[in-house]
Design an enzyme around this catalytic site. Structure first.
Site, PDB file in Angstrom:
ATOM      1  N   ARG A 167       6.483   3.563 -19.833  1.00  0.00           N
ATOM      2  CA  ARG A 167       7.350   2.674 -19.428  1.00  0.00           C
ATOM      3  C   ARG A 167       8.469   1.902 -20.715  1.00  0.00           C
ATOM      4  O   ARG A 167       9.430   1.674 -20.359  1.00  0.00           O
ATOM      5  CB  ARG A 167       6.623   1.125 -18.826  1.00  0.00           C
ATOM      6  CG  ARG A 167       6.287   1.506 -17.485  1.00  0.00           C
ATOM      7  CD  ARG A 167       5.219   0.211 -16.858  1.00  0.00           C
ATOM      8  NE  ARG A 167       5.018   0.274 -15.631  1.00  0.00           N
ATOM      9  CZ  ARG A 167       3.876  -0.314 -15.150  1.00  0.00           C
ATOM     10  NH1 ARG A 167       2.970  -1.037 -15.817  1.00  0.00           N
ATOM     11  NH2 ARG A 167       3.674  -0.278 -13.633  1.00  0.00           N
TER      12      ARG A 167
ATOM     13  N   ARG B 286      -3.151   3.665 -16.902  1.00  0.00           N
ATOM     14  CA  ARG B 286      -2.556   2.614 -16.994  1.00  0.00           C
ATOM     15  C   ARG B 286      -2.132   2.507 -18.536  1.00  0.00           C
ATOM     16  O   ARG B 286      -1.023   1.841 -19.001  1.00  0.00           O
ATOM     17  CB  ARG B 286      -3.476   1.294 -16.686  1.00  0.00           C
ATOM     18  CG  ARG B 286      -3.433   1.218 -14.997  1.00  0.00           C
ATOM     19  CD  ARG B 286      -3.929   0.100 -14.524  1.00  0.00           C
ATOM     20  NE  ARG B 286      -3.602  -1.006 -14.903  1.00  0.00           N
ATOM     21  CZ  ARG B 286      -2.903  -1.562 -13.981  1.00  0.00           C
ATOM     22  NH1 ARG B 286      -2.172  -1.006 -13.024  1.00  0.00           N
ATOM     23  NH2 ARG B 286      -2.107  -2.772 -14.325  1.00  0.00           N
TER      24      ARG B 286
ATOM     25  N   HIS C  21       4.004   3.560 -11.670  1.00  0.00           N
ATOM     26  CA  HIS C  21       2.855   2.649 -11.063  1.00  0.00           C
ATOM     27  C   HIS C  21       1.580   3.476 -11.161  1.00  0.00           C
ATOM     28  O   HIS C  21       1.399   4.606 -11.357  1.00  0.00           O
ATOM     29  CB  HIS C  21       2.807   2.614  -9.220  1.00  0.00           C
ATOM     30  CG  HIS C  21       1.752   2.007  -8.799  1.00  0.00           C
ATOM     31  ND1 HIS C  21       1.312   0.727  -8.778  1.00  0.00           N
ATOM     32  CD2 HIS C  21       0.560   2.727  -8.362  1.00  0.00           C
ATOM     33  CE1 HIS C  21       0.326   0.676  -8.026  1.00  0.00           C
ATOM     34  NE2 HIS C  21      -0.228   1.965  -7.462  1.00  0.00           N
TER      35      HIS C  21
ATOM     36  N   PHE D  10       8.848 -11.944  -6.733  1.00  0.00           N
ATOM     37  CA  PHE D  10       9.283 -10.904  -6.789  1.00  0.00           C
ATOM     38  C   PHE D  10       9.091  -9.802  -5.807  1.00  0.00           C
ATOM     39  O   PHE D  10       9.503  -8.750  -5.841  1.00  0.00           O
ATOM     40  CB  PHE D  10       8.897 -10.285  -8.080  1.00  0.00           C
ATOM     41  CG  PHE D  10       7.381  -9.792  -8.569  1.00  0.00           C
ATOM     42  CD1 PHE D  10       7.019  -8.757  -8.037  1.00  0.00           C
ATOM     43  CD2 PHE D  10       6.771 -10.749  -9.418  1.00  0.00           C
ATOM     44  CE1 PHE D  10       5.580  -8.727  -8.258  1.00  0.00           C
ATOM     45  CE2 PHE D  10       5.375 -10.721  -9.488  1.00  0.00           C
ATOM     46  CZ  PHE D  10       4.773  -9.351  -8.981  1.00  0.00           C
TER      47      PHE D  10
ATOM     48  N   ASN E 137      10.404  -0.533 -13.423  1.00  0.00           N
ATOM     49  CA  ASN E 137       9.543  -0.165 -14.709  1.00  0.00           C
ATOM     50  C   ASN E 137       9.086   1.253 -14.486  1.00  0.00           C
ATOM     51  O   ASN E 137       8.227   1.735 -15.354  1.00  0.00           O
ATOM     52  CB  ASN E 137       8.336  -1.068 -15.047  1.00  0.00           C
ATOM     53  CG  ASN E 137       7.647  -1.283 -13.854  1.00  0.00           C
ATOM     54  OD1 ASN E 137       7.574  -0.398 -12.840  1.00  0.00           O
ATOM     55  ND2 ASN E 137       6.676  -2.277 -13.868  1.00  0.00           N
TER      56      ASN E 137
ATOM     57  N   LYS F 257       8.433   6.011  -9.682  1.00  0.00           N
ATOM     58  CA  LYS F 257       9.262   5.164  -9.019  1.00  0.00           C
ATOM     59  C   LYS F 257      10.820   5.409  -9.062  1.00  0.00           C
ATOM     60  O   LYS F 257      11.191   6.336  -9.649  1.00  0.00           O
ATOM     61  CB  LYS F 257       9.154   3.612  -9.636  1.00  0.00           C
ATOM     62  CG  LYS F 257       7.790   3.158  -9.279  1.00  0.00           C
ATOM     63  CD  LYS F 257       7.737   1.620 -10.092  1.00  0.00           C
ATOM     64  CE  LYS F 257       6.340   0.678  -9.723  1.00  0.00           C
ATOM     65  NZ  LYS F 257       6.431  -0.584 -10.256  1.00  0.00           N
TER      66      LYS F 257
ATOM     67  N   THR G 259       3.436  -3.679 -17.880  1.00  0.00           N
ATOM     68  CA  THR G 259       4.382  -4.049 -16.627  1.00  0.00           C
ATOM     69  C   THR G 259       5.778  -4.375 -17.087  1.00  0.00           C
ATOM     70  O   THR G 259       6.771  -3.815 -16.561  1.00  0.00           O
ATOM     71  CB  THR G 259       3.944  -5.194 -15.767  1.00  0.00           C
ATOM     72  OG1 THR G 259       2.382  -5.171 -15.539  1.00  0.00           O
ATOM     73  CG2 THR G 259       4.592  -5.155 -14.509  1.00  0.00           C
TER      74      THR G 259
HETATM   75  N1  LIG Z   1       7.445 -10.946 -13.165  1.00  0.00           N
HETATM   76  C1  LIG Z   1       7.802  -9.969 -12.459  1.00  0.00           C
HETATM   77  N2  LIG Z   1       9.104  -9.810 -12.013  1.00  0.00           N
HETATM   78  C2  LIG Z   1       9.547  -8.993 -11.417  1.00  0.00           C
HETATM   79  N3  LIG Z   1       8.871  -7.505 -10.961  1.00  0.00           N
HETATM   80  C3  LIG Z   1       7.720  -7.951 -11.130  1.00  0.00           C
HETATM   81  C4  LIG Z   1       7.099  -8.765 -11.993  1.00  0.00           C
HETATM   82  N4  LIG Z   1       5.746  -8.429 -12.139  1.00  0.00           N
HETATM   83  C5  LIG Z   1       5.423  -7.275 -11.594  1.00  0.00           C
HETATM   84  N5  LIG Z   1       6.763  -6.884 -11.108  1.00  0.00           N
HETATM   85  C6  LIG Z   1       6.906  -5.564  -9.953  1.00  0.00           C
HETATM   86  O1  LIG Z   1       5.651  -5.505  -9.056  1.00  0.00           O
HETATM   87  C7  LIG Z   1       4.842  -4.329  -9.424  1.00  0.00           C
HETATM   88  C8  LIG Z   1       3.523  -4.504  -9.214  1.00  0.00           C
HETATM   89  O2  LIG Z   1       3.160  -5.740 -10.078  1.00  0.00           O
HETATM   90  P1  LIG Z   1       1.863  -5.829 -10.724  1.00  0.00           P
HETATM   91  O3  LIG Z   1       1.386  -7.089 -11.239  1.00  0.00           O
HETATM   92  O4  LIG Z   1       0.644  -4.917  -9.881  1.00  0.00           O
HETATM   93  O5  LIG Z   1       2.130  -4.738 -12.148  1.00  0.00           O
HETATM   94  P2  LIG Z   1       1.490  -3.383 -12.443  1.00  0.00           P
HETATM   95  O6  LIG Z   1      -0.166  -3.393 -12.076  1.00  0.00           O
HETATM   96  O7  LIG Z   1       1.693  -3.284 -14.104  1.00  0.00           O
HETATM   97  O8  LIG Z   1       2.219  -2.582 -11.596  1.00  0.00           O
HETATM   98  P3  LIG Z   1       1.679  -1.325 -10.790  1.00  0.00           P
HETATM   99  O9  LIG Z   1       1.080  -2.141  -9.848  1.00  0.00           O
HETATM  100  O10 LIG Z   1       3.200  -0.968 -10.058  1.00  0.00           O
HETATM  101  O11 LIG Z   1       1.123  -0.379 -11.473  1.00  0.00           O
HETATM  102  C9  LIG Z   1       5.201  -4.023 -10.922  1.00  0.00           C
HETATM  103  O12 LIG Z   1       4.856  -2.728 -11.484  1.00  0.00           O
HETATM  104  C10 LIG Z   1       6.809  -4.540 -11.117  1.00  0.00           C
HETATM  105  O13 LIG Z   1       7.541  -3.360 -10.547  1.00  0.00           O
END
Ligand SMILES: Nc1ncnc2c1ncn2[C@@H]1O[C@H](COP(=O)(O)OP(=O)(O)OP(=O)(O)O)[C@@H](O)[C@H]1O
Length: 150
Positions: free
Chosen positions: A113, A95, A126, A63, A123, A14, A101
């Site tokens: 991360r 993952r 992805h 978010f 973070n 990212k 996350t």
């Molecule tokens: N509570 C939160 N506050 C702020 N940003 C968030 C929050 N939860 C998720 N994000 C952002 O949105 C992205 C997508 O959220 P998701 O829940 O799909 O998390 P993830 O599956 O761990 O991440 P990714 O899809 O990027 O691999 C996260 O990687 C993070 O950058």
């Protein structure tokens, strides 16, 4: 059983890495290559509408705007990854490799991360969440990707 193993996943380095920690990029790539083959890789900058499209499932979450703004703010490196151990699911393995996350939780573990993430949004990495998501995300960034030719 092996038919349920996903051979490919879509990973993204990212913008926070490329904006604030670009000096770490080579060691991040080396670390990734200890466990995964990088089958495809490119560096791009997403437009706001491309970032909106990519994260469409998160539309409406508190978010979402922050996430879209962040993901279109600088270069990203999308990659198609494949686990070096063909018996291991690439989606799950990546993952685990990137970790939770939320940066605060990630810091408690040995994961990308934990090492490079700043915050819940910034973070660093992805990873696709499921087989179907991986197929769609690979198509999004690499429309010519043909897994039968790999
Ligand atoms: N509570 C939160 N506050 C702020 N940003 C968030 C929050 N939860 C998720 N994000 C952002 O949105 C992205 C997508 O959220 P998701 O829940 O799909 O998390 P993830 O599956 O761990 O991440 P990714 O899809 O990027 O691999 C996260 O990687 C993070 O950058």
């Amino acid at each position: 059983m092996s038919s349920s193993i996903s051979r490919y996943t879509l990973a993204i380095i990212k913008p926070d890495i490329l904006i604030r920690q670009s000096q770490c990029l080579d060691s991040i790539i080396q670390k990734i290559e200890t466990k995964f083959n990088i089958v495809n890789r490119k560096q791009i900058v997403l437009s706001i509408s491309e970032a909106e499209q990519f994260y469409n499932d998160h539309r409406g979450k508190f978010f979402y705007e922050r996430l879209v703004g962040f993901m279109s703010r600088g270069p990203i490196i999308p990659m198609v990854l494949s686990e070096k151990n063909s018996q291991v699911d690439s989606i799950k393995s990546w993952r685990e490799f990137i970790g939770p996350t939320h940066a605060e939780n990630a810091r408690k573990l040995d994961c990308l991360r934990g090492e490079y993430g700043f915050s819940d949004t910034w973070n660093g990495f992805h990873g696709s969440g499921s087989h179907d998501e991986a197929l769609n995300e690979i198509k999004f960034f690499f429309p010519d990707f043909d897994k039968t030719n790999q």
